[in-house]
Design an enzyme around this catalytic site. Structure first.
Site: not given
Length: 384
Positions: A113-115
């Site tokens: 996840p890159c948020q």
């Protein structure tokens, strides 16, 4: 002899058939963009793929993955609950169990996840707990000992306050991997959108000879830029009962804004026609904007159906992009099904969060050509 457009193919290749087998594990798998790219590269070189494990914590994403890779072993779970040991430590019970199940492994891929790293998340991107998920990929490599590990993320991951890229690199080096990383412009890999991704690539030391330059493997692509007409030009007047071909329903205000852009042959909405929160001095000119046929799209996100979340208006029609068009722009061929989604929100998130398959397809093809997977791997002892 005519060649079928790569995105209009309706028949899925027999990815599970080949003269040799490429074993794959995909963590933070989403709907399977990295797996699909790996499968495409493998198939082109006579390899069958064997997906030993695909994990994501979103049930909708795994349903989509399973629908497209029915022979894969999939699991809805948190990756950090499976690979729960500290970097450099002995495998935990959970880790030993999955290592025995997976066995000898060729390729480990994952897009954590890159948020937390995203430039859209200005306040917390350099100190976000999600950033630590990146290190779970390095831990999985320590445990599973794949020939190749590929970690995909947003470019801003290199600015993480905990230095996850450097920490992952050091852990992989210590585990016997040669590692390199780079930022790739996906438009140069044939992806019809202006998307940049950070890639870390690790290869087990001893599998690469002096004649292979990992920097060259991650070098920019040579494909010519693909524009929006190439990707979705045939879908402009697509009629279908499926919601995949149905755009979201705009408000009356947004319908009027889109009509103004078409009537005036403009692509950026003037401030006076924007909502008050989007007026004044700002750099988000793409919001409420219209796409251009002769250029790649902007980065596709889960907001591709909303005029207020980016330049997602169709180039010539008074509507936003359909899920089918967004999937095409991501690089998913028509044979890839998203029917597992049961709500429009699920559909948007699955497509918007996907990794364009061309990224893995390009890199894995280069590694196959370098004979990284040429011989069966008998060097790894069975887990104790």
């Amino acid at each position: 002899m005519s060649t079928v457009h790569p995105l209009r193919r309706r028949h899925r290749p027999a990815f599970e058939s080949g003269s040799r087998t490429l074993s794959v594990v995909d963590l933070f798998a989403g709907c399977g963009g990295l797996t699909l790219g790996t499968a495409e590269a493998a198939h082109a070189h006579g390899f069958a793929i064997d997906v030993r494990l695909a994990v994501d914590f979103e049930d909708a994403a795994i349903r989509a993955y399973q629908a497209n890779f029915p022979s894969a072993k999939t699991q809805v779970a948190a990756v950090e609950a499976i690979f729960d040991g500290d970097l450099g430590s002995k495998p935990s019970g959970s880790e030993l169990s999955v290592a025995r199940s997976v066995g000898t492994l060729d390729v480990l891929v994952g897009g954590p996840p890159c948020q937390g790293h995203s430039s859209l998340n200005n306040h917390t991107r350099r100190a976000d707990p999600k950033n630590r998920f990146y290190l779970r990929m390095a831990r999985a490599a320590e445990v599973l000992r794949p020939k190749v590990v590929l970690i995909e993320n947003v470019p801003a991951v290199v600015h993480d306050s905990e230095g996850v890229v450097d920490r992952a690199t050091k852990a992989l080096n210590a585990a016997g991997y040669t590692v390199t990383n780079s930022i790739l412009e996906l438009v140069r890999l044939g992806v019809p959108q202006k998307r940049r991704r950070h890639v870390l690539l690790g290869i087990r030391t001893g599998l690469v000879g002096d004649d292979i330059d990992l920097g060259e493997v991650l070098a920019a692509g040579t494909q010519r830029s693909r524009d929006l007409r190439w990707a979705i030009g045939d879908l402009a007047n697509q009629t279908s009962n499926s919601w995949v071909d149905t755009p979201s329903r705009p408000s009356a205000e947004n319908s009027a804004r889109m009509q103004w852009l078409i009537d005036n042959d403009e692509h950026d909405l003037p401030n006076r026609l924007r909502p008050p929160c989007h007026q004044g001095d700002h750099s988000y000119v793409s919001m409420y904007g219209r796409l251009k046929w002769k250029e790649p799209a902007q980065t596709i996100t889960s907001g591709f159906g909303s005029l207020g979340q980016g330049r997602f208006m169709h180039p010539s029609l008074c509507r936003t992009l359909t899920p089918h068009e967004a999937a095409r722009i991501q690089g998913f061929p028509d044979y890839f099904t998203f029917d597992a989604a049961v709500t429009r929100t699920e559909l948007s998130v699955i497509i918007g969060n996907a990794v364009p398959p061309a990224l893995a397809a390009t890199l894995i093809a280069r590694l196959i050509a370098a004979d990284v997977f040429g011989e069966p791997d008998t060097s790894r002892p069975a887990p104790e």
